[in-house]
Design a protein around this motif. Structure first.
Motif, PDB file in Angstrom:
ATOM      1  N   SER A  46      11.592   6.409   6.201  1.00  0.00           N
ATOM      2  CA  SER A  46      10.817   6.861   7.608  1.00  0.00           C
ATOM      3  C   SER A  46       9.622   7.729   7.448  1.00  0.00           C
ATOM      4  CB  SER A  46      11.848   7.456   8.643  1.00  0.00           C
ATOM      5  OG  SER A  46      12.368   8.640   7.731  1.00  0.00           O
ATOM      6  N   ASP A  47       9.851   8.706   6.491  1.00  0.00           N
ATOM      7  CA  ASP A  47       8.604   9.524   6.377  1.00  0.00           C
ATOM      8  C   ASP A  47       7.376   8.912   5.836  1.00  0.00           C
ATOM      9  OD1 ASP A  47      10.007   9.196   4.024  1.00  0.00           O
ATOM     10  OD2 ASP A  47       9.161  11.099   3.050  1.00  0.00           O
ATOM     11  N   GLN A  48       7.425   7.777   4.978  1.00  0.00           N
ATOM     12  CA  GLN A  48       6.450   7.172   4.620  1.00  0.00           C
ATOM     13  C   GLN A  48       5.783   6.256   5.780  1.00  0.00           C
ATOM     14  OE1 GLN A  48       8.665   5.369   1.274  1.00  0.00           O
ATOM     15  NE2 GLN A  48       7.570   6.198   0.060  1.00  0.00           N
ATOM     16  N   ALA A  49       6.930   5.704   6.494  1.00  0.00           N
ATOM     17  CA  ALA A  49       6.296   4.467   7.597  1.00  0.00           C
ATOM     18  C   ALA A  49       5.650   5.432   8.624  1.00  0.00           C
ATOM     19  CB  ALA A  49       7.722   4.128   8.058  1.00  0.00           C
ATOM     20  N   GLU A  50       5.807   6.700   8.782  1.00  0.00           N
ATOM     21  CA  GLU A  50       5.365   7.399   9.877  1.00  0.00           C
ATOM     22  C   GLU A  50       4.087   7.506   9.650  1.00  0.00           C
ATOM     23  OE1 GLU A  50       6.364   8.483  12.985  1.00  0.00           O
ATOM     24  OE2 GLU A  50       8.229   7.259  12.235  1.00  0.00           O
ATOM     25  N   THR A  51       3.416   7.758   8.508  1.00  0.00           N
ATOM     26  CA  THR A  51       2.137   7.965   7.978  1.00  0.00           C
ATOM     27  C   THR A  51       1.497   6.607   8.296  1.00  0.00           C
ATOM     28  OG1 THR A  51       2.651   9.498   6.354  1.00  0.00           O
ATOM     29  CG2 THR A  51       0.349   8.723   6.500  1.00  0.00           C
ATOM     30  N   GLU A  52       1.844   5.721   8.133  1.00  0.00           N
ATOM     31  CA  GLU A  52       1.223   4.325   8.240  1.00  0.00           C
ATOM     32  C   GLU A  52       1.351   3.837   9.878  1.00  0.00           C
ATOM     33  OE1 GLU A  52      -1.227   1.479   6.692  1.00  0.00           O
ATOM     34  OE2 GLU A  52      -0.037   3.056   5.602  1.00  0.00           O
ATOM     35  N   LYS A  53       2.176   4.158  10.273  1.00  0.00           N
ATOM     36  CA  LYS A  53       2.264   3.789  11.737  1.00  0.00           C
ATOM     37  C   LYS A  53       1.252   4.741  12.644  1.00  0.00           C
ATOM     38  CE  LYS A  53       7.331   2.872  12.520  1.00  0.00           C
ATOM     39  NZ  LYS A  53       8.681   3.563  13.127  1.00  0.00           N
ATOM     40  N   THR A  58       0.935  -1.229  -0.104  1.00  0.00           N
ATOM     41  CA  THR A  58      -0.057   0.103  -0.184  1.00  0.00           C
ATOM     42  C   THR A  58       0.805   1.408   0.158  1.00  0.00           C
ATOM     43  OG1 THR A  58      -1.873  -1.250   1.059  1.00  0.00           O
ATOM     44  CG2 THR A  58      -1.795   1.241   1.190  1.00  0.00           C
ATOM     45  N   ILE A  59       1.861   1.218   0.832  1.00  0.00           N
ATOM     46  CA  ILE A  59       2.814   2.353   1.028  1.00  0.00           C
ATOM     47  C   ILE A  59       3.542   2.737  -0.275  1.00  0.00           C
ATOM     48  CG2 ILE A  59       4.765   3.517   2.231  1.00  0.00           C
ATOM     49  CD1 ILE A  59       3.749   1.918   4.818  1.00  0.00           C
ATOM     50  N   ALA A  60       3.963   1.572  -0.718  1.00  0.00           N
ATOM     51  CA  ALA A  60       4.766   1.448  -2.010  1.00  0.00           C
ATOM     52  C   ALA A  60       3.877   1.988  -3.135  1.00  0.00           C
ATOM     53  CB  ALA A  60       5.473   0.278  -2.587  1.00  0.00           C
ATOM     54  N   GLY A  61       2.657   1.685  -3.364  1.00  0.00           N
ATOM     55  CA  GLY A  61       1.776   2.030  -4.274  1.00  0.00           C
ATOM     56  C   GLY A  61       1.675   3.439  -4.328  1.00  0.00           C
ATOM     57  N   ASN A  62       1.218   3.911  -2.870  1.00  0.00           N
ATOM     58  CA  ASN A  62       0.713   5.378  -2.800  1.00  0.00           C
ATOM     59  C   ASN A  62       2.098   6.424  -3.204  1.00  0.00           C
ATOM     60  OD1 ASN A  62      -1.797   5.464  -2.271  1.00  0.00           O
ATOM     61  ND2 ASN A  62      -1.452   4.889  -0.089  1.00  0.00           N
ATOM     62  N   SER A  63       3.072   5.720  -2.788  1.00  0.00           N
ATOM     63  CA  SER A  63       4.519   6.539  -3.009  1.00  0.00           C
ATOM     64  C   SER A  63       4.727   6.639  -4.441  1.00  0.00           C
ATOM     65  CB  SER A  63       5.603   5.643  -2.428  1.00  0.00           C
ATOM     66  OG  SER A  63       6.918   6.426  -2.725  1.00  0.00           O
ATOM     67  N   TYR A  64       4.589   5.667  -5.467  1.00  0.00           N
ATOM     68  CA  TYR A  64       5.020   5.758  -6.686  1.00  0.00           C
ATOM     69  C   TYR A  64       3.756   6.704  -7.356  1.00  0.00           C
ATOM     70  CZ  TYR A  64       5.353   4.749 -11.518  1.00  0.00           C
ATOM     71  OH  TYR A  64       5.288   4.712 -13.046  1.00  0.00           O
ATOM     72  N   ALA A  65       2.627   6.272  -6.849  1.00  0.00           N
ATOM     73  CA  ALA A  65       1.395   7.350  -7.548  1.00  0.00           C
ATOM     74  C   ALA A  65       1.740   8.832  -7.183  1.00  0.00           C
ATOM     75  CB  ALA A  65       0.058   6.873  -6.867  1.00  0.00           C
ATOM     76  N   GLU A  66       2.063   9.083  -6.047  1.00  0.00           N
ATOM     77  CA  GLU A  66       2.437  10.413  -5.760  1.00  0.00           C
ATOM     78  C   GLU A  66       3.421  10.851  -6.716  1.00  0.00           C
ATOM     79  OE1 GLU A  66       3.919  13.029  -1.986  1.00  0.00           O
ATOM     80  OE2 GLU A  66       3.031  11.167  -1.779  1.00  0.00           O
ATOM     81  N   LYS A  67       4.537   9.992  -6.944  1.00  0.00           N
ATOM     82  CA  LYS A  67       5.708  10.725  -7.648  1.00  0.00           C
ATOM     83  C   LYS A  67       5.142  10.997  -9.187  1.00  0.00           C
ATOM     84  CE  LYS A  67       9.488   8.508  -5.044  1.00  0.00           C
ATOM     85  NZ  LYS A  67      10.308   7.321  -5.032  1.00  0.00           N
ATOM     86  N   ALA A  68       4.619   9.947  -9.572  1.00  0.00           N
ATOM     87  CA  ALA A  68       4.220   9.905 -11.142  1.00  0.00           C
ATOM     88  C   ALA A  68       2.879  10.604 -11.447  1.00  0.00           C
ATOM     89  CB  ALA A  68       3.757   8.299 -11.501  1.00  0.00           C
ATOM     90  N   GLY A  69       2.106  11.143 -10.564  1.00  0.00           N
ATOM     91  CA  GLY A  69       0.577  11.715 -10.542  1.00  0.00           C
ATOM     92  C   GLY A  69      -0.244  10.998 -11.048  1.00  0.00           C
TER      93      GLY A  69
END
Length: 458
Positions: free
Chosen positions: A227-234, A116-127
């Motif tokens: 860490s910044d991605q993980a914090e949101t999920e934490k 989920t985090i990986a998908g959101n991360s890539y989507a944010e970069k790729a718009g």
């Protein structure tokens, strides 16, 4: 290669290696360790531990260790189970089953969180739309992961087919196979169904090595989430405390639709438990030999995977009610036929017809029940799917728990009774839905409500 996709592939192949081993072992437990019902007892304990694990361990471990090390540590729990099978006894197999059960829920939760985090991360970069990328990542994962049932069972069958001490199974022993089994270790009375220790150790060695490779793959190649991605999920994981999640699960039972769906959800555990615990032992191992168990389960896995894909696509045209009816008729026909059929080696094709039909109906139970929960409880999905995991696991625990105490025909009657009750209760749910929104069609909105529950594969 895009970095997030690389991580998705690493997780996918890690799970493939791990469940190649576990899937093969699960199919063989009732046949390999039939003395005093040790094999099925270990599976019952395993799913009971999974229930406890899913209630509180995932948020704690993911918060403390992060997704990468939760996945790696949980995989080690599966390796412990493989090691416990080397010298199977009540003192080795039961504790390692508990360990695996405790590791199961954190493993799947950490995997879902990571993707989920990986998908959101890539989507944010790729718009791009985050949900679309996440669905794509889960699709890649299950495309690779689902084949584990084929490879694990293929390995066991190829190894056990090397046995040089195959003998003809006598008619007297065949009389103890099937629905009216003799409640003895008939499956171990012939040379054809008892592989040598060297073959068993070879198989367990391969399975253990496969699990170790899975851990190494994760440890070496999987990137830790930033860490910044993980914090949101934490934060998401921290928000509901253990007690609030625990209470929410049971508070959800105030919804009468959830209560009405309990038999259907438990039936999913009952029917899977029967196939892997009773059909493999009382029909396949007893009449053909243990080396055929893998081939039979490959047939089940292959049909299940293909039909899951097929019914997921056509459900938007047929609606869920028609598919549930198809699964009910198919399962009922199989149960009645298994009550009447006396298995015999000369009827080889029949041994594969049953798991193929079982795979067809199981694919409907999995995809449509998941979809049904997602549609009915859209505003309370976490509590709803916690109930799904809880009641399906209860079905597994009960099915494996009484496996050695009852004759097969009694288990088939229980299975049929639970199926009938499930469909009556499900019919009431559909009636209530139609009554509450008469202008809205009740056909399934085939939403992506997450991956199949981990209990299906564990």
């Amino acid at each position: 290669m895009e970095r997030n996709l690389k991580n998705v592939l690493v997780i996918s192949f890690g799970f493939l290696l791990l469940f190649t081993a576990y899937g093969g072992l699960q199919s063989l437990q009732s046949s390999l360790h039939s003395e005093e019902g040790l094999g099925v007892a270990s599976l019952s304990v395993l799913y009971a531990a999974l229930i406890l694990s899913s209630m509180f361990l995932p948020p704690i471990l993911i918060k403390k260790l992060g997704c990468k090390w939760t996945i790696a540590g949980s995989m080690c729990c599966y390796i412990a189970f493989s090691l416990g099978n080397f010298y199977a006894s009540w003192y080795t197999l039961i504790p390692t089953s508990v360990i695996l059960g405790l590791g199961g829920a954190p493993l799947w939760s950490a995997k879902c969180t990571y993707l989920t985090i990986a998908g959101n991360s890539y989507a944010e970069k790729a718009g791009k739309n985050g949900k679309d990328i996440i669905n794509q990542y889960f699709g890649v994962f299950f495309l690779i992961f689902q084949s584990s049932g084929i490879w694990g069972n293929l390995i066991s069958s190829l190894i056990f087919s090397q046995a040089s001490n195959k003998v003809e199974i006598s008619e007297e022993n065949l009389a103890c196979c099937g629905a009216y089994d003799c409640m003895t270790d008939a499956t171990n009375t012939t040379g054809s169904t008892e592989p040598s220790n060297s073959l068993i150790y070879t198989l367990l060695g391969i399975y253990t090595a496969s699990g170790v490779l899975a851990v190494l793959l994760i440890v070496i190649f999987l990137d830790q989430i930033k860490s910044d991605q993980a914090e949101t999920e934490k934060e998401k994981l921290e928000t509901p405390s253990f007690w609030s999640t625990f209470l929410a699960t049971f508070q959800h039972l105030k919804d009468k639709r959830q209560c009405l769906l309990i038999p259907l959800t438990m039936y999913s555990g009952f029917e899977q438990g029967f196939l892997s615990g009773d059909y493999t032992k009382a029909y396949v191992t007893c009449a053909l030999g243990i080396h055929y168990v893998g081939y039979v389960m490959i047939c089940f896995s292959a049909v299940n995977s293909l039909c899951s894909l097929l019914f997921g696509k056509i459900s938007q045209f047929t609606g869920r009610k028609l598919l549930f009816a198809l699964a009910t008729v198919t399962n009922t026909a199989c149960i009645i036929a298994l009550l009447l059929w006396k298995p015999h080696p000369k009827q080889l094709a029949v041994f594969f017809v049953f798991p193929a039909l079982w795979g067809l109906s199981d694919s409907i139970w999995q995809t449509q029940t998941n979809g049904l929960y997602g549609v009915l409880f859209e505003k309370h999905t976490e509590a709803a799917f916690a109930n799904y995991r809880l009641w399906e696991s209860c079905g597994f625990v009960i099915a494996f728990g009484y496996s050695t105490k009852l004759q097969v025909y009694i288990k088939l009657y229980i299975l049929l009774s639970v199926l009938v009750l499930s469909m009556v209760m499900y019919g009431v749910v559909e009636y209530l839905e139609a009554k509450s929104s008469p202008g809205t069609p009740t056909a399934t909105k085939k939403e992506n409500v997450g991956p199949p529950t981990q209990e299906t594969h564990m």
